[in-house]
Design a protein around this motif. Structure first.
Motif, PDB file in Angstrom:
ATOM      1  N   TYR A   1     -16.954  18.259  33.192  1.00 11.21           N
ATOM      2  CA  TYR A   1     -17.130  16.969  33.841  1.00 11.21           C
ATOM      3  C   TYR A   1     -16.031  15.983  33.452  1.00 11.21           C
ATOM      4  O   TYR A   1     -15.216  16.233  32.560  1.00 11.21           O
ATOM      5  CB  TYR A   1     -18.511  16.396  33.533  1.00 11.21           C
ATOM      6  N   VAL A   2     -16.008  14.855  34.135  1.00 12.70           N
ATOM      7  CA  VAL A   2     -14.994  13.821  33.930  1.00 12.70           C
ATOM      8  C   VAL A   2     -15.463  12.869  32.841  1.00 12.70           C
ATOM      9  O   VAL A   2     -16.534  12.263  32.942  1.00 12.70           O
ATOM     10  CB  VAL A   2     -14.719  13.038  35.235  1.00 12.70           C
TER      11      VAL A   2
ATOM     12  N   ALA B   1      -7.339  11.766  34.884  1.00 13.27           N
ATOM     13  CA  ALA B   1      -8.725  12.031  34.501  1.00 13.27           C
ATOM     14  C   ALA B   1      -8.746  12.918  33.265  1.00 13.27           C
ATOM     15  O   ALA B   1      -8.087  13.967  33.234  1.00 13.27           O
ATOM     16  CB  ALA B   1      -9.477  12.705  35.642  1.00 13.27           C
ATOM     17  N   ALA B   2      -9.493  12.490  32.258  1.00 14.87           N
ATOM     18  CA  ALA B   2      -9.722  13.309  31.062  1.00 14.87           C
ATOM     19  C   ALA B   2     -10.991  14.112  31.269  1.00 14.87           C
ATOM     20  O   ALA B   2     -12.029  13.559  31.675  1.00 14.87           O
ATOM     21  CB  ALA B   2      -9.850  12.417  29.830  1.00 14.87           C
ATOM     22  N   LEU B   3     -10.934  15.407  30.975  1.00 13.45           N
ATOM     23  CA  LEU B   3     -12.042  16.312  31.260  1.00 13.45           C
ATOM     24  C   LEU B   3     -12.681  16.833  29.972  1.00 13.45           C
ATOM     25  O   LEU B   3     -12.088  16.782  28.892  1.00 13.45           O
ATOM     26  CB  LEU B   3     -11.555  17.493  32.102  1.00 13.45           C
ATOM     27  N   ALA B   4     -13.876  17.365  30.124  1.00 15.37           N
ATOM     28  CA  ALA B   4     -14.637  17.835  28.967  1.00 15.37           C
ATOM     29  C   ALA B   4     -14.026  19.073  28.323  1.00 15.37           C
ATOM     30  O   ALA B   4     -14.319  19.376  27.165  1.00 15.37           O
ATOM     31  CB  ALA B   4     -16.082  18.126  29.394  1.00 15.37           C
ATOM     32  N   ASP B   5     -13.172  19.803  29.037  1.00 16.50           N
ATOM     33  CA  ASP B   5     -12.567  21.020  28.472  1.00 16.50           C
ATOM     34  C   ASP B   5     -11.274  20.729  27.719  1.00 16.50           C
ATOM     35  O   ASP B   5     -10.475  21.636  27.477  1.00 16.50           O
ATOM     36  CB  ASP B   5     -12.332  22.059  29.563  1.00 16.50           C
ATOM     37  N   HIS B   6     -11.025  19.448  27.364  1.00 17.50           N
ATOM     38  CA  HIS B   6      -9.872  18.979  26.576  1.00 17.50           C
ATOM     39  C   HIS B   6      -8.605  18.800  27.407  1.00 17.50           C
ATOM     40  O   HIS B   6      -7.570  18.417  26.854  1.00 17.50           O
ATOM     41  CB  HIS B   6      -9.559  19.909  25.398  1.00 17.50           C
TER      42      HIS B   6
END
Length: 402
Positions: free
Chosen positions: A45-46, A62-67
């Motif tokens: 997610y974002v 956008a920074a994502l949960a997967d780094h």
């Protein structure tokens, strides 16, 4: 998403007046004109959004949960420019350079702030970290860049009995040969827990506000020679601070981890306005815990500062835009077609487009279906003073923390 109801009754939180909204009547709608799913992984997610203000066709980060972080060009549709995959730990913040649409700053929980050049396929051209003698990096929980792009500030988690605000000089970086150490120093006496939010003043390059899970919002004058002198104001929220930002020259907004909004004048001992999630309930049967606050935008596109808030329930994920009046929340815009719990929002000030990202891994660009009749700010100044903001006659005045 259909309108919730058709008529409006203002919410007043003053003098014990009922805190519930009996109905909403939005003046217009935001409709999703562009939609992009950032990943095929439904769990990715974002976390955070940023963008550039200079172009009609602007860039979105956008920074994502997967780094990872993804960069898009946003116009009539999204065009993915690149994915930045150098991070080995969680991203705690992403921001475009105040002076260049090609430079992105990314802060990670491993204690580093990386600077990426989009013209060089996202290459890391500089990196800031606490490279003192012991070699142990302090995990970051927040960061920000001064309006003149001279300083980078990073707020750390509580570690070794202290929570630090670290400062780096952007003119020096570890990527330069024989470079001067870019770490200028830090503060560690003003907060007692994780520093969750940092916000440089929008036009005063040496004024920094910090928020922490210890419940304090501190305001520093970085021209002073020591931390004790720099601490100009300390505001006790009696809660845990999630996000803070500047409303005007002397006013701050705060969203707590318990989803309470507090509006502060720096010189006051208590907030001049406070809103709870229950203030968004349409009836006593509504569950306040289903509502959440996303972010407050202080730009004068819609006149008053405004709040993005959501409702997550089995029936769907509603999103709404509410004006922060002097003593009330006024419905401004409804969002038609929101599909997710929203984690962050960003405003393109020139066009009035709002960008949201959330837990379904979707980025939306929302456009207004009609314009509101609100005063336009033709002088490029901040909005008119809100609530209890006062002039500061005594520059040496300091509020005690408690």
């Amino acid at each position: 998403m259909a309108k919730i109801v058709e008529s409006l009754k203002k919410l007043s939180v003053e003098n014990g007046v009922s805190s519930q909204l009996s109905s909403f009547n939005y003046k217009a709608e935001f409709v999703p004109t562009v939609e992009e799913r950032v990943s095929l992984d439904e769990q990715n997610y974002v976390l955070a959004l940023c963008g550039t203000q200079s172009d009609d066709e602007f860039k979105i980060g956008a920074a994502l949960a997967d780094h990872t972080c993804v960069i898009y060009s946003a116009g009539e549709q999204f065009r993915k420019l690149m994915s930045l995959e150098h991070n080995q730990s969680s991203v705690v913040g992403i921001k475009f350079s105040p002076s260049s649409r090609h430079i992105v700053y990314i802060a990670s929980s491993d204690g580093t702030v990386s600077v990426c050049d989009l013209r060089a396929k996202g290459k890391v051209i500089a990196q800031f970290k606490d490279n003192t003698e012991d070699g142990k990096l302090k995990p970051l929980a927040s960061f920000d860049i001064s309006c003149d792009e001279r300083l980078v500030a990073g707020g750390t988690e509580h570690i070794g009995g202290d929570a630090f605000i670290l400062f780096w000089d952007v003119r020096y970086s570890n990527s330069k040969v024989n470079a001067k150490n870019s770490l200028l120093g830090g503060y560690w006496e003003s907060h007692m827990d994780d520093i969750t939010s940092l916000s440089f003043h929008w036009n005063k390059k040496d004024i920094l506000a910090s928020g922490s899970t210890d419940g304090l919002i501190n305001v520093f004058d970085l021209t002073q020679t020591c931390e004790d002198s720099a601490l100009t104001y300390s505001l006790n929220t009696e809660s845990s601070v999630d996000r803070i930002g500047w409303l005007t020259n002397e006013n701050l907004w705060c969203i707590t981890h318990t989803h309470t909004i507090q509006l502060w004048n720096c010189e006051d001992a208590t907030p001049y306005n406070k809103f709870e999630r229950s203030h968004l309930c349409l009836s006593p049967k509504d569950d306040p815990e289903s509502y959440y606050f996303v972010r407050i935008h202080a730009h004068s596109t819609f006149g008053n500062p405004y709040l993005i808030a959501g409702l997550s329930s089995p029936k769907g994920d509603d999103l709404k835009c509410l004006s922060l009046g002097k003593n009330c929340l006024e419905p401004y815009y409804d969002f038609s077609g929101n599909k997710q719990l929203v984690r962050d929002s960003w405003l393109h000030e020139k066009s009035g487009c709002l960008v949201t990202g959330g837990e379904a891994g979707i980025i939306n660009i929302w456009r207004q279906t009609e314009s509101l009749s609100v005063p336009k700010n033709t002088n490029n100044k901040r909005p008119a003073k809100t609530g209890a903001e006062k002039s500061r006659n005594d520059k040496n005045h300091r509020i005690k923390p408690y």
